[in-house]
Design a protein around this motif. Structure first.
Motif, PDB file in Angstrom:
ATOM      1  N   LEU A 125       0.849  -1.190   0.000  1.00  0.00           N
ATOM      2  CA  LEU A 125       0.000   0.000   0.000  1.00  0.00           C
ATOM      3  C   LEU A 125       0.887   1.243   0.000  1.00  0.00           C
ATOM      4  O   LEU A 125       1.893   1.287   0.703  1.00  0.00           O
ATOM      5  CB  LEU A 125      -0.920   0.018   1.228  1.00  0.00           C
ATOM      6  CG  LEU A 125      -2.077  -0.978   1.236  1.00  0.00           C
ATOM      7  CD1 LEU A 125      -2.809  -0.930   2.567  1.00  0.00           C
ATOM      8  CD2 LEU A 125      -3.048  -0.696   0.095  1.00  0.00           C
ATOM      9  N   GLU A 183      -9.694  -1.759   2.055  1.00  0.00           N
ATOM     10  CA  GLU A 183      -8.368  -1.226   2.407  1.00  0.00           C
ATOM     11  C   GLU A 183      -7.857  -1.840   3.712  1.00  0.00           C
ATOM     12  O   GLU A 183      -6.671  -2.157   3.833  1.00  0.00           O
ATOM     13  CB  GLU A 183      -8.472   0.289   2.543  1.00  0.00           C
ATOM     14  CG  GLU A 183      -7.459   1.094   1.800  1.00  0.00           C
ATOM     15  CD  GLU A 183      -7.602   1.064   0.290  1.00  0.00           C
ATOM     16  OE1 GLU A 183      -6.691   1.560  -0.357  1.00  0.00           O
ATOM     17  OE2 GLU A 183      -8.595   0.556  -0.273  1.00  0.00           O
ATOM     18  N   SER A 188      -5.539  -1.834  -3.650  1.00  0.00           N
ATOM     19  CA  SER A 188      -6.256  -0.655  -3.151  1.00  0.00           C
ATOM     20  C   SER A 188      -7.346  -0.236  -4.124  1.00  0.00           C
ATOM     21  O   SER A 188      -7.191  -0.359  -5.341  1.00  0.00           O
ATOM     22  CB  SER A 188      -5.272   0.503  -2.936  1.00  0.00           C
ATOM     23  OG  SER A 188      -5.956   1.686  -2.584  1.00  0.00           O
ATOM     24  N   THR A 236      -6.272   4.736  -0.035  1.00  0.00           N
ATOM     25  CA  THR A 236      -5.011   4.971   0.677  1.00  0.00           C
ATOM     26  C   THR A 236      -4.391   6.320   0.336  1.00  0.00           C
ATOM     27  O   THR A 236      -3.854   7.006   1.204  1.00  0.00           O
ATOM     28  CB  THR A 236      -4.005   3.840   0.373  1.00  0.00           C
ATOM     29  OG1 THR A 236      -4.621   2.585   0.651  1.00  0.00           O
ATOM     30  CG2 THR A 236      -2.766   3.979   1.231  1.00  0.00           C
ATOM     31  N   LYS A 271      -3.927   7.133   8.191  1.00  0.00           N
ATOM     32  CA  LYS A 271      -2.640   6.512   7.841  1.00  0.00           C
ATOM     33  C   LYS A 271      -2.058   5.765   9.039  1.00  0.00           C
ATOM     34  O   LYS A 271      -1.520   4.658   8.890  1.00  0.00           O
ATOM     35  CB  LYS A 271      -1.660   7.576   7.361  1.00  0.00           C
ATOM     36  CG  LYS A 271      -2.008   8.191   6.005  1.00  0.00           C
ATOM     37  CD  LYS A 271      -1.051   9.319   5.641  1.00  0.00           C
ATOM     38  CE  LYS A 271      -1.463   9.980   4.327  1.00  0.00           C
ATOM     39  NZ  LYS A 271      -0.593  11.123   3.970  1.00  0.00           N
TER      40      LYS A 271
END
Length: 437
Positions: free
Chosen positions: A54, A375, A386, A390, A398
């Motif tokens: 990611l 996610e 994803s 993201t 985050k």
């Protein structure tokens, strides 16, 4: 005063150290081509170290060659294991590997005993480097004519390491969508992450066993489970997406099956995509979430609850419905301790995913629920696929995904064991029935 750490606690500390080291290296002025915040550098370092894939900034444009090499190093260390590299250095220096070190390797590689762990580490490195090198040569035959010697070799090396370690990092913003109809790229990359996701214990068993009957139960379950899950996944995704003009319907007929195949085997922790994930049908997305949750094999470069965990729980349910006391597979009885362990892994994983989803629905108020679910499971399974959320995460979002990636890589039980106090049952209580179901 010396601090005594258990093997799970020591693994956590070392893992965190490398993540922070990677963060510092990615923040160096010559590591990036644009302004990268400390949080974004931490996210990238965690994603690489946990072999997730990611990203919050595009790898190929945000980082220089040095930054990409740092990411490659983190992927290799995270994929093959910190303690595996430590033991390799010990062996090269001629140092003796003590029992405590063997215990740590056993914990890191998720083995049931300390016996044979040193041999497993040796084979792990030899096999990994040979496979990555061979795959790099095959990819170079495709990419050197396209990009030239320098870039062609570099792209081949980067994607070989990323694929074998199930990381899903790519130097291109659209991952491998440009090669959706290329058989060589599709089969080499998928071959790498399938082999890497089977697990080194299985590969070692296959190497030493002369007959199928001699294979361990774990190996038989992994091979059968991987084959069945992959076949079912290819067929399901093909039929769900074959009429979708944004994915398979727009491709020539030969490329339709190739696209379905690659996107079906990738969710089992690989993270590469040859189709646009955000354009897929909702039933396909839900099915891929299940694949990401199941994940790869134990002692592999992949994540998830693991194939064997899923199979043990499935066998337990079937045995209960058939009113059988014991659980059998391939004419072998599965011990109750593995059933409890599988249930513990699954329950902790579900709680982690649910908690992260709950928090993200608060921090990411504009995001659709299906994107949040996708996610979070992608982060937990260290997959890296994803739907586009993201890139738009808030700072708190985050941090949540960073924590989920971290736990997904080290394993829910490792984290639980490192935090829990060791206790013993000194008192036995009388038994009483309760109502369930």
């Amino acid at each position: 005063m010396s601090i005594q750490l258990s093997p799970p606690q020591l693994l956590l500390v070392i893992f965190l150290f490398f993540i922070l080291l990677g963060t510092a290296l990615l923040k160096l002025p010559f590591a990036s081509t644009q302004s990268v915040t400390w949080l974004d550098a931490l996210f990238t370092s965690t994603s690489a170290m946990t072999v997730t894939g990611l990203i919050v900034v595009d790898t190929g444009t945000a980082y220089t060659t040095f930054g990409e090499i740092v990411i490659m190093a983190l992927i290799q260390i995270g994929g093959l294991g910190i303690m595996s590299f430590a033991m390799l250095i010990y062996l090269m220096l001629g140092k003796k590997i003590g029992f405590k070190e063997r215990l740590i390797i056993q914990q890191a590689l998720n083995q049931t005993s300390v016996g044979g762990v040193i041999r497993l580490v040796k084979h792990l490195f030899v096999f990994s480097f040979i496979v990555e090198g061979f795959a790099m040569i095959l990819l170079a035959s495709e990419w050197i004519p396209e990009y030239g010697w320098k870039d062609g070799l570099y792209y081949s090396l980067f994607h070989s390491i990323s694929a074998f370690n199930n990381a899903g990092f790519s130097v291109w913003p659209d991952s491998l969508m440009g090669y959706v109809g290329n058989p060589l790229v599709n089969f080499v990359i998928s071959g790498l992450f399938i082999v890497g996701g089977i697990g080194f214990t299985v590969l070692t068993d296959l190497w030493y066993s002369k007959k199928i009957q001699k294979l361990s139960l774990h190996t038989k379950l992994m091979l059968a489970g991987t084959l069945i899950i992959n076949i079912v996944a290819v067929l399901v995704i093909f039929f769900l997406e074959v009429n979708n003009p944004k994915t398979l319907a727009s491709l020539p007929n030969p490329d339709k099956f190739l696209g379905a195949y690659f996107q079906a085997v990738s969710p089992r922790t690989a993270g590469f995509n040859s189709l646009d994930i955000g354009s897929m049908e909702e039933p396909t997305i839900i099915f891929m979430i299940l694949l990401m949750f199941i994940g790869a094999g134990s002692a592999s470069t992949g994540g998830g609850i693991k194939v064997t965990t899923f199979l043990v729980i499935l066998f337990a349910v079937v045995s209960f419905l058939r009113q059988k006391k014991d659980i059998h597979a391939f004419r072998r009885k599965i011990d109750e301790s593995f059933i409890y362990k599988s249930l513990a892994i699954s329950m902790i994983s579900v709680v982690l995913i649910f908690s992260a989803m709950f928090l993200l629905t608060i921090t990411e108020k504009e995001a659709p629920f299906i994107q949040i679910l996708f996610e979070v499971v992608s982060a937990f399974g260290t997959v890296g696929l994803s739907m586009g959320l993201t890139f738009n995460l808030t700072a708190i979002g985050k941090c949540i995904i960073i924590f989920v990636m971290f736990v997904g890589k080290i394993g829910p039980l490792t984290l639980a064991f490192s935090l829990a106090k060791k206790g013993t049952d000194k008192i036995s209580y009388p038994k009483e029935d309760i109502l369930t179901g």
